[in-house]
Design an enzyme around this catalytic site. Sequence first.
Site, PDB file in Angstrom:
ATOM      1  CG  HIS A  92      -3.947 -34.655 -20.950  1.00 44.11           C
ATOM      2  ND1 HIS A  92      -4.579 -35.191 -22.043  1.00 44.11           N
ATOM      3  CD2 HIS A  92      -3.668 -33.369 -21.270  1.00 44.11           C
ATOM      4  CE1 HIS A  92      -4.679 -34.261 -22.993  1.00 44.11           C
ATOM      5  NE2 HIS A  92      -4.139 -33.144 -22.542  1.00 44.11           N
ATOM      6  CG  HIS A  94      -5.419 -28.768 -20.810  1.00 46.09           C
ATOM      7  ND1 HIS A  94      -6.283 -28.418 -21.825  1.00 46.09           N
ATOM      8  CD2 HIS A  94      -4.598 -29.723 -21.337  1.00 46.09           C
ATOM      9  CE1 HIS A  94      -6.011 -29.152 -22.895  1.00 46.09           C
ATOM     10  NE2 HIS A  94      -4.985 -29.939 -22.636  1.00 46.09           N
ATOM     11  CD  GLU A  95      -0.862 -30.102 -20.266  1.00 45.65           C
ATOM     12  OE1 GLU A  95      -0.779 -31.319 -20.520  1.00 45.65           O
ATOM     13  OE2 GLU A  95      -1.101 -29.248 -21.141  1.00 45.65           O
ATOM     14  CB  CYS A 155      -5.723 -30.516 -26.322  1.00 51.20           C
ATOM     15  SG  CYS A 155      -4.933 -31.990 -25.656  1.00 51.20           S
TER      16      CYS A 155
HETATM   17 NI    NI Z   1      -3.936 -31.404 -23.716  1.00 45.99          NI
END
Ligand code: NI
Length: 176
Positions: free
Chosen positions: A145, A141-142, A99
């Site tokens: 966030h 993953h995104e 990341c």
């Molecule tokens: Ni990330």
Amino acid sequence: MIHPILRMGDARLLRVAEPVTEFDTPELHALIADMYATMHHASGAGLAAPQIGVNLRIVVFGFDANARYPEAEPVPSTVLINPVVTPEPGGFEEGWEGCLSVPGMRGVVPRHARLHYLGFDQFGKVIDRVAHGFHARVVQHECDHLDGILYPMRIADFSRFGFIDALFPGQDIGED
Ligand code: NI
């Protein structure tokens, strides 16, 4: 404009981001351009708006080839706003992640192998896709966030989490 990327420990990465309510505005287009510039400058596979301190539900991702993930299959270049991610049957799959907000490190993260995602692009056009493999991993993953979740919070086995140069000595897969 390239923005500084917030690093893990910054409380702004832990917020739940707000939905975008207006599409196809000059402000939104400028933000998307900045996100792409910042992502490409850092050779990232994806970037979420909270990583540059903007608390909105916007992610960008995609590449033909990525120096940080040389083994990964291409992922379509995508702007995804107000995403809704729904796992599909197929169980979990483990894979290495990094990341831009956790520079210099990698960890193995279990993710849903297949999923459906729904959202909008910057013009307000619907994006409705199914994904698997690295594409599905990047989306999870995104989108994490946007809910204040960083990949280390998803790690199940901390024996496979560490610094890139210590995990993969002699391999050049980037600094962050
Ligand atoms: Ni990330």
